[in-house]
Scaffold this motif. Structure first.
Motif, short mmCIF file in Angstrom:
data_model
loop_
_atom_site.label_atom_id
_atom_site.label_comp_id
_atom_site.label_asym_id
_atom_site.label_seq_id
_atom_site.Cartn_x
_atom_site.Cartn_y
_atom_site.Cartn_z
N LYS A 144 11.11 -15.07 -68.83
CA LYS A 144 10.33 -14.74 -69.86
C LYS A 144 11.73 -14.35 -71.41
CE LYS A 144 7.75 -11.54 -71.87
NZ LYS A 144 6.70 -11.70 -71.74
N ALA A 145 13.13 -13.67 -71.04
CA ALA A 145 14.45 -13.84 -72.04
C ALA A 145 14.11 -15.24 -72.16
CB ALA A 145 15.43 -13.15 -71.41
N ILE A 146 14.42 -15.95 -71.96
CA ILE A 146 14.64 -17.71 -72.18
C ILE A 146 13.74 -17.53 -73.44
CG2 ILE A 146 14.47 -19.90 -71.61
CD1 ILE A 146 16.12 -19.01 -69.22
N GLU A 149 11.38 -15.72 -78.64
CA GLU A 149 11.98 -15.32 -79.61
C GLU A 149 12.51 -14.34 -79.61
OE1 GLU A 149 11.32 -16.40 -84.34
OE2 GLU A 149 9.38 -16.49 -82.64
N ASP A 150 14.02 -14.61 -80.24
CA ASP A 150 14.77 -13.71 -80.62
C ASP A 150 15.15 -12.51 -79.49
OD1 ASP A 150 13.14 -11.11 -80.08
OD2 ASP A 150 13.39 -10.32 -81.87
N ARG A 151 15.60 -13.00 -77.98
CA ARG A 151 16.09 -12.96 -77.26
C ARG A 151 17.26 -13.86 -76.82
NH1 ARG A 151 15.60 -7.33 -74.95
NH2 ARG A 151 13.50 -7.19 -75.84
N GLU A 180 17.09 -26.64 -64.91
CA GLU A 180 15.95 -27.77 -65.44
C GLU A 180 14.52 -26.73 -65.40
OE1 GLU A 180 17.35 -30.56 -61.79
OE2 GLU A 180 15.50 -29.38 -60.92
N GLY A 181 13.35 -27.56 -65.89
CA GLY A 181 12.10 -27.10 -66.00
C GLY A 181 12.06 -25.51 -66.97
N ARG A 182 11.43 -24.63 -66.96
CA ARG A 182 10.93 -23.92 -67.87
C ARG A 182 12.95 -22.92 -68.22
NH1 ARG A 182 6.88 -19.36 -65.47
NH2 ARG A 182 6.96 -18.87 -67.37
N LEU A 183 13.87 -23.18 -67.04
CA LEU A 183 15.19 -22.09 -68.31
C LEU A 183 16.12 -23.18 -68.67
CD1 LEU A 183 17.48 -22.36 -64.49
CD2 LEU A 183 15.54 -20.87 -65.15
N ASN A 184 14.91 -24.44 -69.36
CA ASN A 184 14.80 -24.60 -70.88
C ASN A 184 16.75 -24.95 -71.14
OD1 ASN A 184 14.09 -26.03 -72.99
ND2 ASN A 184 14.65 -24.32 -74.33
#
Length: 431
Positions: A144-146, A149-151, A180-184
């Motif tokens: 969620k933090a990743i 926006e603005d986090r 990987e993945g949603r950890l961007n």
């Protein structure tokens, strides 16, 4: 009372977010290390203890906060910490999570690689025990933090659970290292271990699976260095173990040492004198739990040894000052402040609300928390003066507790359902 100025005063500069915060084991640890924290806790009684202790709190469900109220978390937060409820993984519970361990590992990978969260939630629901799903919440908070926006991604992550969860922390560490993945692409240095609390100066035997992760550039993650000998109930003369084997010089802390030290502090609610016989503190404790799986074979610990694991049933343990009390079946019980001291909470910690024994037993021992947090945030053990200061909690003005309650429970409609429901008073019929 609770204007914008008060909000800023209590929420400004917060660096640690404690999910499933309980009465504040990790928050107490953060305080003595010099870090401000805020905790999310759904249990009203634990919140009352937190308010009385001056700990910033949001009385809410962790999942609801992530989905609907994420913007209320201070943007200064850099550290994600927490201990998801352990009952479904604990050997003391029914073990639904333990039985589904391999499936939960798959859920971690599915979540990271972008599969539908609705489908993941449905599959988790089918596991039977809804608490099992909560072990995924820290990962969901990171994502969620990743994705917000603005986090910024959290700089460090600290998680703890019962030892059976270590395989899940190992998968956590694997995906955090990968980015990987949603950890961007956001990678972490991550390691996990099973730690024994008595090896870090906690006067009880308790094992916890701990994960520490932090962003690259902050140094490699290494196992926290033990400061005390392990307790071995099978060793004859337990204090004569060669400390060189373990690389430490200090024996573990006994119940008698911890309670004696606490009772000597100014204004302490701990009264060691009641546990003495002829001036000597040589009591023994009969556990509420069976030993070796036999409920009739209750375990026994002497005052010269660490306590059994402090659980929510700690008040059921029977304390005998001597053999005569035992033969007469006249046991004493540990008080809440004494139980808290065995967990390494300050002697004067303001336990409040109901179910205080359960609060004590559910908490992370603050002294262990200090070692783990200091390791994660500073790459070293806590300072001796920090550990020494942790014996006493600073006084909190009632006005501060009320301000924090207004922040955490100001709009009770946003608190967990039914948590503020007051049972109607039954009126006695006229004679």
């Amino acid at each position: 009372m609770n204007g914008p100025g008060t909000q800023v005063q209590h929420l400004d500069g917060i660096r640690v977010l404690d999910l499933f915060a309980g009465p504040g084991g990790l928050d107490v640890a953060a305080h003595f290390l010099g870090y401000k924290s805020i905790g999310i806790e759904w249990d009203r009684n634990a919140c009352e203890t937190r308010y009385a202790a001056g700990l910033a709190t949001i009385h809410a469900d962790v999942s609801v906060m992530r989905k609907n109220r994420f913007d209320e978390i201070p943007r200064s937060v850099e550290v994600l910490a927490g201990g998801p409820p352990c009952q479904s993984f604990s050997v003391a519970g029914k073990g639904a999570g333990l039985q589904a361990l391999e499936r939960v590992k798959q859920f971690i990978r599915r979540l990271v690689h972008g599969e539908s969260e609705a489908e993941i939630d449905e599959d988790l629901h089918n596991l039977g025990d809804p608490r099992t799903a909560l072990v995924l919440e820290p990962l969901r908070w990171l994502i969620k933090a990743i994705e917000t926006e603005d986090r910024e991604p959290y700089k460090a992550i600290v998680l703890e659970q019962v030892p059976t969860v270590l395989p899940l922390w190992e998968v956590y560490a694997e995906v955090l290292r990968s980015g990987e993945g949603r950890l961007n692409g956001h990678k972490y240095e991550a390691e996990c271990w099973v730690l024994r609390t008595e090896q870090f100066g906690v006067p009880q035997t308790r094992t916890r699976a701990v994960l520490v992760a932090r962003r690259p550039g902050l140094g490699a993650v290494v196992r926290p260095t033990a400061t005390h000998l392990p307790f071995d109930r099978h060793r004859g003369d337990r204090r004569k173990a060669d400390p060189r084997i373990f690389g430490v010089e200090r024996p573990w802390i006994s119940m008698a040492e911890a309670l004696e030290s606490a009772s000597e502090l100014d204004g302490s609610p701990v009264d060691a004198s009641r546990l003495r016989t002829n001036g000597s503190m040589e009591f023994f404790v009969i556990s509420n739990y069976g030993s070796g799986g036999d409920p009739k074979n209750r375990g026994r610990r002497d005052s010269s040894e660490p306590a059994f694991t402090v659980t929510g049933k700690v008040s059921r343990n029977k304390v005998y000052r001597n053999k005569a009390d035992f033969e007469a079946n006249e046991p004493d019980r540990f008080t809440i402040p004494e139980s808290g001291v065995l967990q390494t909470f300050p002697h004067n910690f303001p336990w409040s609300g109901k179910d205080q024994a359960q609060q004590v037993g559910n908490a992370v021992p603050p002294r262990l928390g200090m070692h783990v947090l200091s390791n994660a945030l500073r790459g070293e053990a806590p300072l001796t003066e920090e550990l020494r200061a942790a014996a006493t909690w600073p006084a909190v003005p009632p006005a501060t507790a009320e301000e924090l309650r207004a922040i955490g429970c100001g709009d009770q409609s946003r608190c967990p359902p039914e948590s503020h429901k007051v049972s109607p008073v039954r009126r006695r019929s006229a004679p």
